[in-house]
Enzyme design. Structure first.
Site, PDB file in Angstrom:
ATOM      1  N   PHE A 209       4.944   8.393  -1.502  1.00 24.71           N
ATOM      2  CA  PHE A 209       4.134   7.897  -2.951  1.00 24.71           C
ATOM      3  C   PHE A 209       4.101   6.030  -2.868  1.00 24.71           C
ATOM      4  O   PHE A 209       3.522   5.608  -3.905  1.00 24.71           O
ATOM      5  CB  PHE A 209       5.189   8.335  -4.094  1.00 24.71           C
ATOM      6  N   LYS A 210       4.742   5.588  -1.878  1.00 25.99           N
ATOM      7  CA  LYS A 210       4.753   4.047  -1.907  1.00 25.99           C
ATOM      8  C   LYS A 210       3.481   3.522  -1.552  1.00 25.99           C
ATOM      9  O   LYS A 210       3.094   2.602  -2.120  1.00 25.99           O
ATOM     10  CB  LYS A 210       5.886   3.590  -0.905  1.00 25.99           C
TER      11      LYS A 210
END
Ligand SMILES: *Cc1c(COP(=O)(O)O)cnc(C)c1O
Length: 467
Positions: free
Chosen positions: A112-113
């Protein structure tokens, strides 16, 4: 919009000033002076928007020093189907009645980064060009952050990345992801030491102020406000996709960055019932929300787990929430995070009536998941629902199950794809996780990496030689 420090410093800054900065001068974190409010009519208006346009609407409430047309163009360039794999960008997947997975891990590095880092790359390039400046990003990584930063900054004008990682300690897949990049502005440095040695080198260089200034050294760590702001958007998208009038979120948590974005969304008026913080064996945050005691762990007390991106000894974004919880009392935040933590490594809010409001007023709940919970959840989710989840997302699902409430959909944020943590998936299911086609054979590509002693002088020498 102006930004202030959680520790009460009187200066106020604009978005583009704090974009390229880390901590505030007093050691605090930046927050907006107030949270813009979004009412039901506005939410309805946003319902049909493409993700990039939703991002523009939300970002423009906080950014008034980039012209609107430019900001919209940056959002549209960032959140594309080509980069994130689907037209929804962050699609919801139903697991069972009232329980959904929100997919945040289909970006270039499968965690998700990317959601925040891809935007940061485009914002950095834009702002550096405007200032005719250069930036040398120095970072330390044990996996997800470093690769997300490199894939966001590769080929960007004005930016170089120097990423330190502990030699031989990342998973083969993670090493291959980073070291196979051939872009001239990306420098992989494998340090003969552990992750803490890498972090110490970054700290030593950051404390060498003349060097830092001369070589324009910056960071992209999780306390960066722009990263947090980018993450606010997917809470709105998840809510709008659900079609419900009120939802809850469960968030696998380490440094409290992801779930802090949920807190910001809730403060803006998004109808979020509960924000459930899920930790692994490193339960600093679960302990706080259960007891009111925040206790930083020593290195002997920080466990290496099978959800390694949540292996933290302290939660670097947590100060932002505590500042709000204390009614935005900067002096008191300074006392807790400055004096008390450095002297005793802990603080205790259990007797403070404000601590009770963490649940009642801010919606927070928490829970913890262990290696055996992780294996059981991965197996259960695969067998019952036909969905393979990674180890961090499994921690979220385990804790989400303990916090389900009839009538309020629970959205669990998926923080990585299983291929990144294949060994534990094999342990849980006896099969290898699927590999997206673009990563076929990645381990066999030529590697671009320099080995280095765990010595700040060595990285300074390297940066000088490559600028
Ligand atoms: C970084 C990361 C987390 C933790 O997120 P925070 O913002 O630090 O709370 C969880 N899961 C994965 C896969 C990550 O990469």
């Amino acid at each position: 919009m102006n930004y202030l420090s959680t520790r009460g410093h009187p200066d106020r800054k604009r978005f583009c000033e704090i974009l390229l900065e880390g901590l505030a001068p007093d050691g605090g974190l930046y927050l907006p002076e107030f949270y813009p409010q979004v009412d039901a009519a506005t939410l309805e208006k946003w319902r049909g928007l493409a993700y990039a346009d939703l991002a523009f609407e939300i970002l423009s409430l906080y950014i008034d020093d980039i012209p609107a047309a430019d900001l919209r163009a940056i959002c549209r360039k960032t959140y594309t189907r080509e980069v994130f794999g689907t037209p929804e960008i962050v699609p919801l997947k139903k697991l069972e009645d009232g329980l959904y997975l929100q997919a945040l891990s289909n970006g270039p590095t499968l965690a998700f980064k990317d959601m925040a880092m891809q935007l940061l790359g485009n914002l950095f390039e834009y702002e550096l060009a405007r200032r005719a400046e250069q930036l040398n990003i120095l970072g330390a990584t044990s996996g997800d952050t470093g690769s997300a930063a490199e894939y966001a900054m590769r080929g960007k004008q004005g930016v170089r990345v120097f990423m330190l990682s502990p030699l031989g300690r990342m998973s083969p897949f993670q090493q291959a992801q980073m070291f196979s990049l051939q872009d001239a502005n990306i420098h992989n440095i494998a340090v003969k030491g552990v992750f803490d040695d890498c972090q110490d080198m970054v700290k030593a260089v950051s404390n060498d102020l003349p060097f830092k200034r001369e070589y324009k050294v910056g960071t992209v760590n999780s306390i960066n406000w722009a990263r947090l702001l980018a993450q606010v958007v997917y809470y709105f998208s998840g809510y709008l996709q659900s079609g419900a009038s009120r939802v809850s979120f469960t968030v696998p948590s380490g440094n409290f960055g992801n779930v802090c974005a949920g807190h910001v969304a809730r403060m803006m008026g998004l109808p979020i019932d509960k924000l459930v913080v899920a930790t692994n064996e490193n339960d600093v945050l679960d302990e706080f929300f259960r007891t009111g005691v925040y206790r930083v762990r020593g290195s002997a007390d920080t466990h290496e787990t099978s959800s390694p991106s949540m292996d933290i000894s302290k939660a670097s974004n947590f100060e932002r929430f505590v500042f709000d919880l204390l009614g935005r009392d900067g002096a008191r935040t300074q006392d807790l995070f400055g004096a008390q933590l450095s002297q005793t490594g802990r603080f205790d809010l259990s007797a403070d009536p404000l601590f009770q409001q963490a649940a009642s007023r801010y919606g927070f709940a928490s829970g913890k998941s262990t290696h055996s919970d992780r294996l059981a959840t991965i197996a259960h989710t695969y067998q019952q629902q036909g969905v393979m989840v990674d180890t961090h997302t499994a921690d979220g699902l385990k804790v989400a199950h303990e916090n389900l409430q009839a009538g309020t959909p629970m959205l669990v944020l998926e923080t990585a794809l299983p291929i990144k943590f294949a060994a534990t998936i094999v342990q849980a299911l006896g099969i290898e996780p699927p590999r997206p086609p673009q990563f076929e054979g990645i381990e066999d590509l030529p590697k671009r990496v320099t080995e280095m002693a765990a010595d700040a002088k060595a990285i300074q020498h390297y940066i000088r030689a490559h600028c």
